[in-house]
Motif scaffolding. Structure first.
Motif, PDB file in Angstrom:
ATOM      1  N   ILE A 167       4.749   8.442   6.380  1.00 19.97           N
ATOM      2  CA  ILE A 167       4.590   9.690   5.643  1.00 19.97           C
ATOM      3  C   ILE A 167       5.639   9.695   4.551  1.00 19.97           C
ATOM      4  CG2 ILE A 167       4.724  12.197   5.736  1.00 19.97           C
ATOM      5  CD1 ILE A 167       3.824  12.025   8.660  1.00 19.97           C
ATOM      6  N   ASP A 168       5.213   9.631   3.311  1.00 15.11           N
ATOM      7  CA  ASP A 168       6.118   9.602   2.169  1.00 15.11           C
ATOM      8  C   ASP A 168       5.355  10.150   0.975  1.00 15.11           C
ATOM      9  OD1 ASP A 168       7.637   8.851  -0.120  1.00 15.11           O
ATOM     10  OD2 ASP A 168       8.541   7.181   0.981  1.00 15.11           O
ATOM     11  N   PRO A 169       5.756  11.291   0.429  1.00 20.11           N
ATOM     12  CA  PRO A 169       4.986  11.901  -0.661  1.00 20.11           C
ATOM     13  C   PRO A 169       4.928  11.064  -1.924  1.00 20.11           C
ATOM     14  CG  PRO A 169       7.079  13.030  -0.352  1.00 20.11           C
ATOM     15  CD  PRO A 169       6.931  12.102   0.802  1.00 20.11           C
ATOM     16  N   ARG A 170       5.765  10.040  -2.016  1.00 20.24           N
ATOM     17  CA  ARG A 170       5.720   9.172  -3.197  1.00 20.24           C
ATOM     18  C   ARG A 170       4.579   8.161  -3.123  1.00 20.24           C
ATOM     19  NH1 ARG A 170      11.877   7.348  -2.513  1.00 20.24           N
ATOM     20  NH2 ARG A 170      10.974   7.178  -0.408  1.00 20.24           N
ATOM     21  N   ILE A 171       4.036   7.930  -1.933  1.00 22.28           N
ATOM     22  CA  ILE A 171       2.966   6.964  -1.753  1.00 22.28           C
ATOM     23  C   ILE A 171       1.630   7.669  -1.908  1.00 22.28           C
ATOM     24  CG2 ILE A 171       2.030   5.135  -0.312  1.00 22.28           C
ATOM     25  CD1 ILE A 171       5.003   4.823  -1.026  1.00 22.28           C
ATOM     26  N   VAL A 172       0.826   7.209  -2.854  1.00 25.61           N
ATOM     27  CA  VAL A 172      -0.471   7.819  -3.130  1.00 25.61           C
ATOM     28  C   VAL A 172      -1.538   6.733  -3.049  1.00 25.61           C
ATOM     29  CG1 VAL A 172      -1.844   9.071  -4.827  1.00 25.61           C
ATOM     30  CG2 VAL A 172       0.606   9.533  -4.635  1.00 25.61           C
ATOM     31  N   TYR A 173      -2.589   6.984  -2.277  1.00 26.94           N
ATOM     32  CA  TYR A 173      -3.687   6.031  -2.108  1.00 26.94           C
ATOM     33  C   TYR A 173      -4.869   6.471  -2.962  1.00 26.94           C
ATOM     34  CZ  TYR A 173      -0.966   4.786   2.039  1.00 26.94           C
ATOM     35  OH  TYR A 173       0.045   4.405   2.904  1.00 26.94           O
ATOM     36  N   VAL A 174      -5.428   5.553  -3.725  1.00 30.97           N
ATOM     37  CA  VAL A 174      -6.562   5.875  -4.586  1.00 30.97           C
ATOM     38  C   VAL A 174      -7.637   4.806  -4.418  1.00 30.97           C
ATOM     39  CG1 VAL A 174      -5.128   7.076  -6.281  1.00 30.97           C
ATOM     40  CG2 VAL A 174      -5.581   4.637  -6.569  1.00 30.97           C
ATOM     41  N   GLU A 175      -8.894   5.217  -4.516  1.00 30.25           N
ATOM     42  CA  GLU A 175      -9.984   4.260  -4.461  1.00 30.25           C
ATOM     43  C   GLU A 175     -10.101   3.529  -5.790  1.00 30.25           C
ATOM     44  OE1 GLU A 175     -13.681   5.803  -3.168  1.00 30.25           O
ATOM     45  OE2 GLU A 175     -12.912   6.553  -1.257  1.00 30.25           O
ATOM     46  N   GLY A 176     -10.261   2.214  -5.720  1.00 31.77           N
ATOM     47  CA  GLY A 176     -10.377   1.433  -6.942  1.00 31.77           C
ATOM     48  C   GLY A 176     -10.115  -0.028  -6.672  1.00 31.77           C
ATOM     49  N   THR A 177     -10.026  -0.797  -7.744  1.00 30.26           N
ATOM     50  CA  THR A 177      -9.722  -2.225  -7.640  1.00 30.26           C
ATOM     51  C   THR A 177      -8.349  -2.421  -7.015  1.00 30.26           C
ATOM     52  OG1 THR A 177     -11.045  -2.642  -9.618  1.00 30.26           O
ATOM     53  CG2 THR A 177      -9.516  -4.367  -8.940  1.00 30.26           C
ATOM     54  N   THR A 178      -8.238  -3.379  -6.119  1.00 28.75           N
ATOM     55  CA  THR A 178      -6.994  -3.634  -5.401  1.00 28.75           C
ATOM     56  C   THR A 178      -5.832  -3.873  -6.358  1.00 28.75           C
ATOM     57  OG1 THR A 178      -8.221  -4.601  -3.554  1.00 28.75           O
ATOM     58  CG2 THR A 178      -5.889  -5.149  -3.723  1.00 28.75           C
ATOM     59  N   ALA A 179      -4.801  -3.023  -6.255  1.00 25.59           N
ATOM     60  CA  ALA A 179      -3.641  -3.139  -7.133  1.00 25.59           C
ATOM     61  C   ALA A 179      -2.557  -2.172  -6.673  1.00 25.59           C
ATOM     62  CB  ALA A 179      -4.015  -2.834  -8.583  1.00 25.59           C
ATOM     63  N   LEU A 180      -1.327  -2.466  -7.075  1.00 27.82           N
ATOM     64  CA  LEU A 180      -0.202  -1.557  -6.883  1.00 27.82           C
ATOM     65  C   LEU A 180       0.334  -1.151  -8.247  1.00 27.82           C
ATOM     66  CD1 LEU A 180       1.806  -3.398  -4.058  1.00 27.82           C
ATOM     67  CD2 LEU A 180       0.099  -1.594  -3.790  1.00 27.82           C
ATOM     68  N   ARG A 181       0.765   0.112  -8.359  1.00 25.76           N
ATOM     69  CA  ARG A 181       1.294   0.635  -9.613  1.00 25.76           C
ATOM     70  C   ARG A 181       2.415   1.612  -9.280  1.00 25.76           C
ATOM     71  NH1 ARG A 181       0.087   5.012 -13.220  1.00 25.76           N
ATOM     72  NH2 ARG A 181       0.125   4.385 -15.414  1.00 25.76           N
ATOM     73  N   ALA A 182       3.595   1.380  -9.833  1.00 21.53           N
ATOM     74  CA  ALA A 182       4.749   2.217  -9.511  1.00 21.53           C
ATOM     75  C   ALA A 182       5.295   2.895 -10.765  1.00 21.53           C
ATOM     76  CB  ALA A 182       5.848   1.376  -8.864  1.00 21.53           C
ATOM     77  N   SER A 183       5.652   4.162 -10.623  1.00 24.23           N
ATOM     78  CA  SER A 183       6.264   4.925 -11.712  1.00 24.23           C
ATOM     79  C   SER A 183       7.722   5.190 -11.361  1.00 24.23           C
ATOM     80  CB  SER A 183       5.531   6.255 -11.916  1.00 24.23           C
ATOM     81  OG  SER A 183       4.179   6.047 -12.222  1.00 24.23           O
ATOM     82  N   PHE A 184       8.583   5.084 -12.367  1.00 21.70           N
ATOM     83  CA  PHE A 184      10.013   5.240 -12.157  1.00 21.70           C
ATOM     84  C   PHE A 184      10.608   6.188 -13.189  1.00 21.70           C
ATOM     85  CE2 PHE A 184       8.858   1.066 -10.629  1.00 21.70           C
ATOM     86  CZ  PHE A 184       9.570   0.903  -9.461  1.00 21.70           C
ATOM     87  N   ASP A 185      11.639   6.889 -12.786  1.00 27.52           N
ATOM     88  CA  ASP A 185      12.525   7.556 -13.724  1.00 27.52           C
ATOM     89  C   ASP A 185      13.608   6.551 -14.068  1.00 27.52           C
ATOM     90  OD1 ASP A 185      13.790   9.437 -15.281  1.00 27.52           O
ATOM     91  OD2 ASP A 185      14.790  10.432 -13.609  1.00 27.52           O
ATOM     92  N   THR A 186      13.808   6.254 -15.343  1.00 27.79           N
ATOM     93  CA  THR A 186      14.773   5.245 -15.774  1.00 27.79           C
ATOM     94  C   THR A 186      15.697   5.838 -16.826  1.00 27.79           C
ATOM     95  OG1 THR A 186      13.672   4.310 -17.731  1.00 27.79           O
ATOM     96  CG2 THR A 186      12.825   3.619 -15.571  1.00 27.79           C
ATOM     97  N   PRO A 187      16.766   5.136 -17.216  1.00 33.41           N
ATOM     98  CA  PRO A 187      17.622   5.620 -18.300  1.00 33.41           C
ATOM     99  C   PRO A 187      16.870   5.784 -19.623  1.00 33.41           C
ATOM    100  CG  PRO A 187      18.737   3.915 -17.046  1.00 33.41           C
ATOM    101  CD  PRO A 187      17.317   3.931 -16.569  1.00 33.41           C
TER     102      PRO A 187
END
Length: 215
Positions: free
Chosen positions: A188-208
């Motif tokens: 259980i982690d609110p940052r992890i979101v599962y979506v239907e679609g082509t197999t892939a991982l995509r991460a968003s970050f807050d950066t400088p």
């Protein structure tokens, strides 16, 4: 335990997100992919003798880190498959795996009705951990299921790495059977979101440099 929550009595603890892995045909390519996407420099890592790989690291804060990983060209063929499906990796570098830590790896592996692999004892320098690695090197759901591990030493890389100014905002796990995948992952982690679609991982970050995306 951060975002983790206890499962019902008699079951193992919920997993916690530990780190993300970006793979490349070479470590240099994987590192450049991360640095170009996030605008920060990665730090030295090391070699993984059992799987013939090497890495570089990036601290993310909040108990997380990011690694760039690739097959070590100084290592020849192995009698077993490399982890993270690296024996078959080709093409541009990409975010290929997410890794979750457990407080009882054997119990978690036994409780998941999928081939997540058996625990393998590993070391890198002073670090010691166990990771469940399938014989094929390929994790369920086309590598969208997280790799499971347990640290056997403290402190861990997440607490040893200097801060990069980057923090994870969201990890999007895309798969045609996203609902089934989500139901199979004990996390259980609110940052992890599962979506239907082509197999892939995509991460968003807050950066400088503001919000950046790595995929």
């Amino acid at each position: 335990m951060g975002f983790a929550e206890a499962r019902i009595e008699g079951e193992s603890q919920m997993l916690e997100l530990d780190h993300l892995a970006v793979a490349g045909e070479s470590l240099e390519a994987a590192v450049a992919h991360v640095e170009d996407a996030l605008g920060v420099k990665m730090l030295p890592g090391g070699q993984h003798a059992r799987y013939g790989t090497h890495n570089q690291l990036l601290g993310l804060g909040d108990g997380l880190y990011l690694e760039a990983i690739a097959t070590d060209p100084s290592v020849g063929s192995l009698p077993h498959a490399r982890w993270f499906d690296l024996d078959r990796f080709e093409g541009s570098p990409r975010l290929g795996n997410w890794i979750c830590r457990s407080d009882d790896l054997e119990a978690d592996v036994a409780s998941i009705p999928l081939d997540v692999g058996l625990p393998v004892a590993l070391t890198r320098g002073d670090l010691r951990w166990r990771m469940a690695v399938p014989d094929s090197g390929v994790l369920p759901y086309g590598d969208c299921f997280p790799a499971l591990m347990q640290w056997d030493v403290s402190p861990t890389p997440a607490s040893l790495l200097a801060g990069s100014g980057c923090t994870l905002l969201r990890l999007e796990v895309a798969h045609p059977d996203a609902g089934d995948l989500q139901a199979a992952v004990p996390l259980i982690d609110p940052r992890i979101v599962y979506v239907e679609g082509t197999t892939a991982l995509r991460a968003s970050f807050d950066t400088p440099h503001g919000k950046r995306v790595l995929q």
